[in-house]
Design a protein around this motif. Structure first.
Motif, PDB file in Angstrom:
ATOM      1  N   TRP A   1     -15.857   5.995   3.171  1.00 29.54           N
ATOM      2  CA  TRP A   1     -14.799   5.060   2.792  1.00 29.54           C
ATOM      3  C   TRP A   1     -13.499   5.796   2.486  1.00 29.54           C
ATOM      4  O   TRP A   1     -13.481   7.019   2.313  1.00 29.54           O
ATOM      5  CB  TRP A   1     -15.206   4.198   1.589  1.00 29.54           C
ATOM      6  N   SER A   2     -12.412   5.032   2.421  1.00 26.95           N
ATOM      7  CA  SER A   2     -11.095   5.551   2.050  1.00 26.95           C
ATOM      8  C   SER A   2     -10.666   4.908   0.735  1.00 26.95           C
ATOM      9  O   SER A   2     -11.052   3.780   0.420  1.00 26.95           O
ATOM     10  CB  SER A   2     -10.058   5.228   3.135  1.00 26.95           C
ATOM     11  N   LEU A   3      -9.857   5.636  -0.029  1.00 30.10           N
ATOM     12  CA  LEU A   3      -9.340   5.142  -1.300  1.00 30.10           C
ATOM     13  C   LEU A   3      -7.897   4.698  -1.088  1.00 30.10           C
ATOM     14  O   LEU A   3      -7.068   5.451  -0.569  1.00 30.10           O
ATOM     15  CB  LEU A   3      -9.402   6.243  -2.362  1.00 30.10           C
TER      16      LEU A   3
ATOM     17  N   VAL B   1       0.858  -1.182   0.000  1.00 28.99           N
ATOM     18  CA  VAL B   1       0.000   0.000   0.000  1.00 28.99           C
ATOM     19  C   VAL B   1       0.897   1.236   0.000  1.00 28.99           C
ATOM     20  O   VAL B   1       1.811   1.362   0.818  1.00 28.99           O
ATOM     21  CB  VAL B   1      -0.922   0.022   1.241  1.00 28.99           C
ATOM     22  N   THR B   2       0.627   2.153  -0.943  1.00 25.17           N
ATOM     23  CA  THR B   2       1.435   3.367  -1.043  1.00 25.17           C
ATOM     24  C   THR B   2       0.702   4.611  -0.554  1.00 25.17           C
ATOM     25  O   THR B   2       1.330   5.537  -0.058  1.00 25.17           O
ATOM     26  CB  THR B   2       1.877   3.601  -2.492  1.00 25.17           C
ATOM     27  N   GLU B   3      -0.610   4.636  -0.695  1.00 26.73           N
ATOM     28  CA  GLU B   3      -1.367   5.819  -0.296  1.00 26.73           C
ATOM     29  C   GLU B   3      -2.735   5.425   0.247  1.00 26.73           C
ATOM     30  O   GLU B   3      -3.367   4.486  -0.246  1.00 26.73           O
ATOM     31  CB  GLU B   3      -1.575   6.774  -1.480  1.00 26.73           C
ATOM     32  N   VAL B   4      -3.172   6.154   1.242  1.00 29.58           N
ATOM     33  CA  VAL B   4      -4.537   6.035   1.756  1.00 29.58           C
ATOM     34  C   VAL B   4      -5.122   7.435   1.806  1.00 29.58           C
ATOM     35  O   VAL B   4      -4.643   8.286   2.560  1.00 29.58           O
ATOM     36  CB  VAL B   4      -4.570   5.396   3.156  1.00 29.58           C
ATOM     37  N   ASP B   5      -6.124   7.689   0.985  1.00 27.57           N
ATOM     38  CA  ASP B   5      -6.809   8.986   0.953  1.00 27.57           C
ATOM     39  C   ASP B   5      -8.215   8.830   1.516  1.00 27.57           C
ATOM     40  O   ASP B   5      -8.792   7.738   1.482  1.00 27.57           O
ATOM     41  CB  ASP B   5      -6.870   9.534  -0.477  1.00 27.57           C
ATOM     42  N   HIS B   6      -8.768   9.935   1.986  1.00 31.16           N
ATOM     43  CA  HIS B   6     -10.107   9.904   2.589  1.00 31.16           C
ATOM     44  C   HIS B   6     -11.030  10.906   1.883  1.00 31.16           C
ATOM     45  O   HIS B   6     -11.396  11.936   2.444  1.00 31.16           O
ATOM     46  CB  HIS B   6     -10.017  10.222   4.078  1.00 31.16           C
TER      47      HIS B   6
END
Length: 500
Positions: A190-192, A180-185
């Protein structure tokens, strides 16, 4: 030894971009340039027969779709497949949640050597995941041998991982062998989540970081008042030897005897104590490890290796063949991770015991409680609810007011220990293991659950310690503990929240 049959539902891509924030990599007060900053690295001298070269594919796979409305949505994504990640993933999946677990090392055995008190694994039904069981556990705090009537086991890391992998398979957890490189909200619901495989993107209602000491998505080192963790380091070898003096039915937890230290090593040993840790495996084989006591800066691996070699030579132990070599660096104490939308668990949640470095038994036990809380929270908010509420419910499992106050108390003990020389360290542990087993066992197990119990521990320890340790305790209350220590022995309603 059982073989691993981990799954690889997607081809492992070449890593194009990795976000890997680690509070130990910069800034740091001990050198990590030659070694990974995660808990452990092992380097087998020969390939392990238990490591599959081409893991089979038997799990459901995530969809590779790019429109947000069509991207696969999971109830929970767990990042990391160590003991924390896999135990939690399986517990979540057993509660009928849709779960994904991502780790680029899914198909490889865990590198760490784990040892736990047998009763801790009995409580979670994992006591059979052991390569060895020792009826007694021994300690040398100086020349006197202390025998603890509490069995200890050496964890079978292959069997334990396979146990959790099988549970994940039965619960239909989606396993993703990618980073996993990025977690956006971008949404309240939900998160992307993006991976180093640029064709792969998923959504998850709750994201849980189980990346260990990397703290990939829960690092809070930028905040004001952030306290760098202290550290414990160890260098060990699994080896065939010409013989050794240790009882094969006893696990040697700590041996502070330092008759081997002469010349410059004597001064270094007095200033920076280290001890021997041994898992005997018959008369001519064992795991021998030199471990430093917690301190603001870790003893270097080169120094630990030198001390271990000198110690073994002094005992007449000749290494005939090295089977495996381990370098272990464990951050302990310091500030807790950021309490945000991404929930931290295991090392990424700050669950490492601040005085001992233990975590596995406690983490596996908490996995069930955290999974239950996450499942209940998602049910309560429904499909359109704000998942921030569920994330905070998750944090409350690991860091409620009671656990924070207990951490204050344990952290004081760790930081006091980090100021002691060899003679004082021996006096400290001699007094510690003279306590009733219920008290020292609760300290080691993170189970001093109330202010009253912590107060009783402190008074009892002060009463049986020698005068030098008593003086250090009194000074430490002023110089180290302060209000945080005082509030740790008060009832929760008197201590207040006031963060960590």
């Amino acid at each position: 030894m059982p073989s691993l049959s981990f799954v690889s539902p997607l081809p492992l891509p070449h890593s194009k971009r990795t976000i890997h924030r680690n509070p130990l990599s910069h800034p740091t007060r001990f050198s990590t340039s030659q070694y990974p900053t995660r808990a452990s690295l092992t380097t087998p001298s020969t390939p392990s027969p238990s490591t599959p070269s081409s893991p089979p594919s038997s799990y459901p796979t995530p969809e590779k779709l790019q429109s947000h409305s069509k991207i696969a949505l999971y109830d929970v994504l767990v990042i990391g497949a160590g003991p924390a990640g896999l135990s939690l993933s399986s517990a979540l999946g057993q509660r009928q949640l849709t779960v994904a677990c991502a780790d680029p090392q899914l198909h490889k055995p865990w590198p760490n050597h784990y040892g736990v008190w047998e009763d801790e694994f009995q409580k979670v039904g994992l006591a059979d995941c052991a390569t060895a069981r020792y009826e007694n556990t021994t300690i040398y705090a100086g020349q006197k041998k202390i025998v603890l009537d509490r069995p200890y086991i050496r964890v079978d890391r292959i069997k334990l991982k396979q146990r959790f992998v099988n549970r994940c398979k039965h619960a239909r957890v989606t396993m993703i062998p990618a980073r996993v490189t990025e977690v956006d909200h971008p949404s309240r619901q939900w998160s992307l989540v993006r991976f180093d495989d640029q064709d792969l993107t998923i959504r998850a209602r709750v994201v849980i970081d189980c990346t260990g000491h990397a703290l990939q998505f829960t690092n809070d080192s930028g905040k004001n008042g952030y306290q760098q963790p202290w550290a414990q380091a160890a260098y060990g070898v699994e080896a065939v030897v010409n013989g050794h003096p240790f009882e094969t039915d006893e696990m040697l937890l700590m041996d502070f005897r330092d008759d081997h230290a002469i010349g410059d090593m004597r001064e270094a040993s007095d200033r920076r104590p280290t001890f021997l840790y041994v898992f005997p495996s018959g008369e001519r084989r064992g795991f021998f490890e030199e471990t430093s006591v917690i301190a603001p800066t870790a003893v270097s691996f080169e120094e630990l290796k030198k001390r271990l070699e000198r110690r073994l030579e002094h005992s007449g132990i000749v290494i005939e063949r090295v089977i495996e070599e381990e370098f272990s660096l464990i951050p302990m104490g310091g500030s807790l991770p950021r309490r945000g939308r991404v929930v931290g668990f295991g090392g990424a949640g700050g669950l490492v015991h601040p005085a001992t470095g233990y975590m596995v038994g406690r983490t596996v036990k908490l996995a069930e409680e955290l999974a239950e809380k996450i499942g209940r929270g998602l049910e309560e908010i429904g499909e359109d609810g704000d998942v921030e509420r569920v994330a905070q419910m998750g944090w409350d499992v690991t860091w409620n007011i009671g656990m924070l106050r207990q951490r204050d108390f344990l952290k004081f003990g760790a930081e006091l220990l980090g100021t002691l020389g060899m003679r004082e360290s021996c006096a400290f542990f001699d007094a510690f293991f003279k306590l009733p087993e219920d008290l020292w066992g609760r300290f080691l197990g993170y189970e001093l659950d109330s202010g009253g119990m912590r107060g009783m521990f402190a008074l009892w320890f002060f009463a049986i310690a020698d005068n030098e340790i008593r003086i250090r305790l009194l000074r430490g209350i002023v110089e180290i503990g302060g209000w945080r220590l005082i509030r740790s022995v008060l009832p929760e309603w008197m201590s207040g929240w006031q963060g960590e």
